[in-house]
Design a protein around this motif. Structure first.
Motif, PDB file in Angstrom:
ATOM      1  N   GLY A 161       0.788  -1.224   0.000  1.00 56.17           N
ATOM      2  CA  GLY A 161       0.000   0.000   0.000  1.00 56.17           C
ATOM      3  C   GLY A 161       0.816   1.268   0.000  1.00 56.17           C
ATOM      4  O   GLY A 161       0.255   2.361   0.152  1.00 56.17           O
ATOM      5  N   ALA A 162       2.127   1.164  -0.197  1.00 59.15           N
ATOM      6  CA  ALA A 162       2.989   2.349  -0.142  1.00 59.15           C
ATOM      7  C   ALA A 162       2.904   3.202  -1.397  1.00 59.15           C
ATOM      8  O   ALA A 162       3.245   4.384  -1.373  1.00 59.15           O
ATOM      9  N   LEU A 163       2.455   2.613  -2.526  1.00 53.98           N
ATOM     10  CA  LEU A 163       2.415   3.338  -3.794  1.00 53.98           C
ATOM     11  C   LEU A 163       0.993   3.463  -4.316  1.00 53.98           C
ATOM     12  O   LEU A 163       0.159   2.579  -4.118  1.00 53.98           O
ATOM     13  N   GLU A 164       0.743   4.569  -4.999  1.00 51.99           N
ATOM     14  CA  GLU A 164      -0.509   4.785  -5.703  1.00 51.99           C
ATOM     15  C   GLU A 164      -0.169   5.227  -7.118  1.00 51.99           C
ATOM     16  O   GLU A 164       0.897   5.806  -7.362  1.00 51.99           O
ATOM     17  N   ALA A 165      -1.070   4.948  -8.059  1.00 49.83           N
ATOM     18  CA  ALA A 165      -0.848   5.325  -9.447  1.00 49.83           C
ATOM     19  C   ALA A 165      -1.974   6.208  -9.953  1.00 49.83           C
ATOM     20  O   ALA A 165      -3.121   6.091  -9.512  1.00 49.83           O
ATOM     21  N   ARG A 166      -1.622   7.087 -10.879  1.00 51.27           N
ATOM     22  CA  ARG A 166      -2.627   7.870 -11.575  1.00 51.27           C
ATOM     23  C   ARG A 166      -3.474   6.939 -12.434  1.00 51.27           C
ATOM     24  O   ARG A 166      -3.022   5.859 -12.812  1.00 51.27           O
ATOM     25  N   PRO A 167      -4.700   7.324 -12.778  1.00 49.07           N
ATOM     26  CA  PRO A 167      -5.519   6.493 -13.658  1.00 49.07           C
ATOM     27  C   PRO A 167      -4.773   6.199 -14.963  1.00 49.07           C
ATOM     28  O   PRO A 167      -4.217   7.101 -15.593  1.00 49.07           O
ATOM     29  N   ILE A 168      -4.739   4.926 -15.350  1.00 47.90           N
ATOM     30  CA  ILE A 168      -3.968   4.506 -16.515  1.00 47.90           C
ATOM     31  C   ILE A 168      -4.848   4.406 -17.758  1.00 47.90           C
ATOM     32  O   ILE A 168      -4.464   4.842 -18.848  1.00 47.90           O
ATOM     33  N   GLY A 169      -6.007   3.812 -17.626  1.00 47.76           N
ATOM     34  CA  GLY A 169      -6.904   3.696 -18.772  1.00 47.76           C
ATOM     35  C   GLY A 169      -6.474   2.649 -19.780  1.00 47.76           C
ATOM     36  O   GLY A 169      -6.633   2.815 -20.983  1.00 47.76           O
ATOM     37  N   GLY A 170      -5.893   1.551 -19.283  1.00 44.38           N
ATOM     38  CA  GLY A 170      -5.521   0.448 -20.157  1.00 44.38           C
ATOM     39  C   GLY A 170      -4.129   0.577 -20.733  1.00 44.38           C
ATOM     40  O   GLY A 170      -3.384   1.511 -20.430  1.00 44.38           O
ATOM     41  N   GLY A 171      -3.754  -0.397 -21.561  1.00 42.17           N
ATOM     42  CA  GLY A 171      -2.465  -0.368 -22.223  1.00 42.17           C
ATOM     43  C   GLY A 171      -1.358  -1.035 -21.424  1.00 42.17           C
ATOM     44  O   GLY A 171      -1.589  -1.617 -20.366  1.00 42.17           O
ATOM     45  N   VAL A 172      -0.155  -0.933 -21.981  1.00 46.39           N
ATOM     46  CA  VAL A 172       1.029  -1.558 -21.401  1.00 46.39           C
ATOM     47  C   VAL A 172       1.867  -0.500 -20.694  1.00 46.39           C
ATOM     48  O   VAL A 172       2.103   0.589 -21.218  1.00 46.39           O
ATOM     49  N   VAL A 173       2.338  -0.824 -19.490  1.00 45.91           N
ATOM     50  CA  VAL A 173       3.229   0.066 -18.735  1.00 45.91           C
ATOM     51  C   VAL A 173       4.481  -0.714 -18.354  1.00 45.91           C
ATOM     52  O   VAL A 173       4.392  -1.845 -17.871  1.00 45.91           O
ATOM     53  N   VAL A 174       5.637  -0.108 -18.590  1.00 46.18           N
ATOM     54  CA  VAL A 174       6.896  -0.653 -18.094  1.00 46.18           C
ATOM     55  C   VAL A 174       7.269   0.117 -16.844  1.00 46.18           C
ATOM     56  O   VAL A 174       7.347   1.350 -16.879  1.00 46.18           O
ATOM     57  N   VAL A 175       7.475  -0.574 -15.739  1.00 44.97           N
ATOM     58  CA  VAL A 175       7.907   0.075 -14.503  1.00 44.97           C
ATOM     59  C   VAL A 175       9.366  -0.271 -14.263  1.00 44.97           C
ATOM     60  O   VAL A 175       9.771  -1.423 -14.374  1.00 44.97           O
ATOM     61  N   VAL A 176      10.169   0.741 -13.964  1.00 47.76           N
ATOM     62  CA  VAL A 176      11.620   0.604 -13.869  1.00 47.76           C
ATOM     63  C   VAL A 176      12.106   0.970 -12.475  1.00 47.76           C
ATOM     64  O   VAL A 176      11.657   1.960 -11.892  1.00 47.76           O
ATOM     65  N   ASP A 177      13.052   0.177 -11.962  1.00 45.70           N
ATOM     66  CA  ASP A 177      13.739   0.498 -10.715  1.00 45.70           C
ATOM     67  C   ASP A 177      15.235   0.385 -10.959  1.00 45.70           C
ATOM     68  O   ASP A 177      15.667  -0.138 -11.993  1.00 45.70           O
ATOM     69  N   ASP A 178      16.044   0.872 -10.026  1.00 47.45           N
ATOM     70  CA  ASP A 178      17.485   0.789 -10.219  1.00 47.45           C
ATOM     71  C   ASP A 178      18.037  -0.567  -9.794  1.00 47.45           C
ATOM     72  O   ASP A 178      18.764  -1.214 -10.546  1.00 47.45           O
ATOM     73  N   VAL A 179      17.674  -1.028  -8.580  1.00 45.13           N
ATOM     74  CA  VAL A 179      18.196  -2.295  -8.068  1.00 45.13           C
ATOM     75  C   VAL A 179      17.049  -3.123  -7.498  1.00 45.13           C
ATOM     76  O   VAL A 179      16.215  -2.607  -6.751  1.00 45.13           O
ATOM     77  N   VAL A 180      17.007  -4.397  -7.847  1.00 44.38           N
ATOM     78  CA  VAL A 180      16.017  -5.306  -7.269  1.00 44.38           C
ATOM     79  C   VAL A 180      16.730  -6.256  -6.319  1.00 44.38           C
ATOM     80  O   VAL A 180      17.740  -6.861  -6.666  1.00 44.38           O
ATOM     81  N   THR A 181      16.199  -6.364  -5.098  1.00 42.10           N
ATOM     82  CA  THR A 181      16.738  -7.307  -4.105  1.00 42.10           C
ATOM     83  C   THR A 181      15.737  -8.443  -3.947  1.00 42.10           C
ATOM     84  O   THR A 181      15.878  -9.485  -4.551  1.00 42.10           O
ATOM     85  N   THR A 182      14.700  -8.241  -3.167  1.00 42.80           N
ATOM     86  CA  THR A 182      13.646  -9.262  -3.077  1.00 42.80           C
ATOM     87  C   THR A 182      12.535  -8.995  -4.083  1.00 42.80           C
ATOM     88  O   THR A 182      11.719  -9.877  -4.345  1.00 42.80           O
ATOM     89  N   GLY A 183      12.470  -7.761  -4.599  1.00 42.61           N
ATOM     90  CA  GLY A 183      11.425  -7.407  -5.546  1.00 42.61           C
ATOM     91  C   GLY A 183      10.170  -6.858  -4.905  1.00 42.61           C
ATOM     92  O   GLY A 183       9.183  -6.590  -5.594  1.00 42.61           O
ATOM     93  N   ALA A 184      10.183  -6.640  -3.593  1.00 47.76           N
ATOM     94  CA  ALA A 184       8.978  -6.197  -2.897  1.00 47.76           C
ATOM     95  C   ALA A 184       8.462  -4.862  -3.442  1.00 47.76           C
ATOM     96  O   ALA A 184       7.254  -4.693  -3.655  1.00 47.76           O
TER      97      ALA A 184
END
Length: 224
Positions: A161-184
């Protein structure tokens, strides 16, 4: 004019000496050997049911030191050396998922405290350096506590529940981070984007932490 610029450069080198972010060699921001060490080697890691992260680098050695220098030492010019690897990871992830050309790209957001401390948003900087354009679709709804020292289950609970997103309205989204550890964090980002209406979320990180003895290595430095 050239001699003036050269003199200024030499003066800055004297007062603010450069060293290679990867190996510490003098008078260079990143030496050729360390640049070569940042060549992408695609790695895929399943971090949750249905969520697979595609990463370009291992968060170790030269790559880890360079990413830390970018994030925590303010050496933002290093993004230009890291960006090409991220671009390869995005292309590989999109291809692996068999989706149509990417409609939107977004970065995992920095907290307000992290932005005030650094003065920049590292992941957005990396996306720009990769030649791609990102949108701020995600925001921090609440600031979780420092993830270091937490196990996989604890991390998931911490960022739920730490993140919220603006309304997307369908389609494909790529989400990017710098480093993944557990992926949480990326799992939480994927949840928020889907809740906002994304039809498909592709998950990418610049680097992944190597697993040793069945556990994930913690990236050092300050929390996001």
């Amino acid at each position: 004019m050239r001699w003036i610029l050269r003199s200024l450069s030499e003066a800055l080198t004297f007062w603010l000496p450069l060293s290679c972010a990867g190996c510490g060699a003098a008078d260079v921001s990143l030496c050729e050997g360390c640049r070569l060490a940042l060549a992408p080697r695609i790695h895929r890691r399943s971090v949750s049911s249905g969520v697979v992260v595609t990463a370009a680098l291992v968060f170790d050695g030269v790559a880890a030191r360079t990413i830390r220098a970018l994030k925590e030492e303010g050496r933002t010019s290093l993004a230009r050396a890291l960006g090409p690897a991220l671009a390869v990871a995005v292309r590989a992830a999109v291809g692996a998922h068999g989706v149509r050309p990417v409609v939107r790209i977004t970065a995992v957001p920095s907290s307000r405290a992290a932005f005030r401390r650094r003065g920049h948003r590292p992941v957005e900087l990396l996306v720009r350096a990769s030649g791609l354009r990102s949108e701020r679709l995600l925001r921090v709804a609440r600031t979780p506590r420092d993830q270091r020292g937490l196990g996989r289950i604890e991390r998931r609970a911490n960022v739920a529940g730490a993140l919220e997103a603006r309304p997307i309205g369908g389609g494909v989204v790529v989400v990017v981070d710098d480093v993944v550890t557990t992926g949480a964090t990326l799992v939480e980002a994927e949840r928020a984007l889907r809740a906002a209406g994304a039809d498909h979320v592709v998950v990418v990180a610049l680097a992944h932490t190597p697993r040793r003895d069945g556990s994930a290595e913690e990236p050092q430095g300050n929390p996001r």
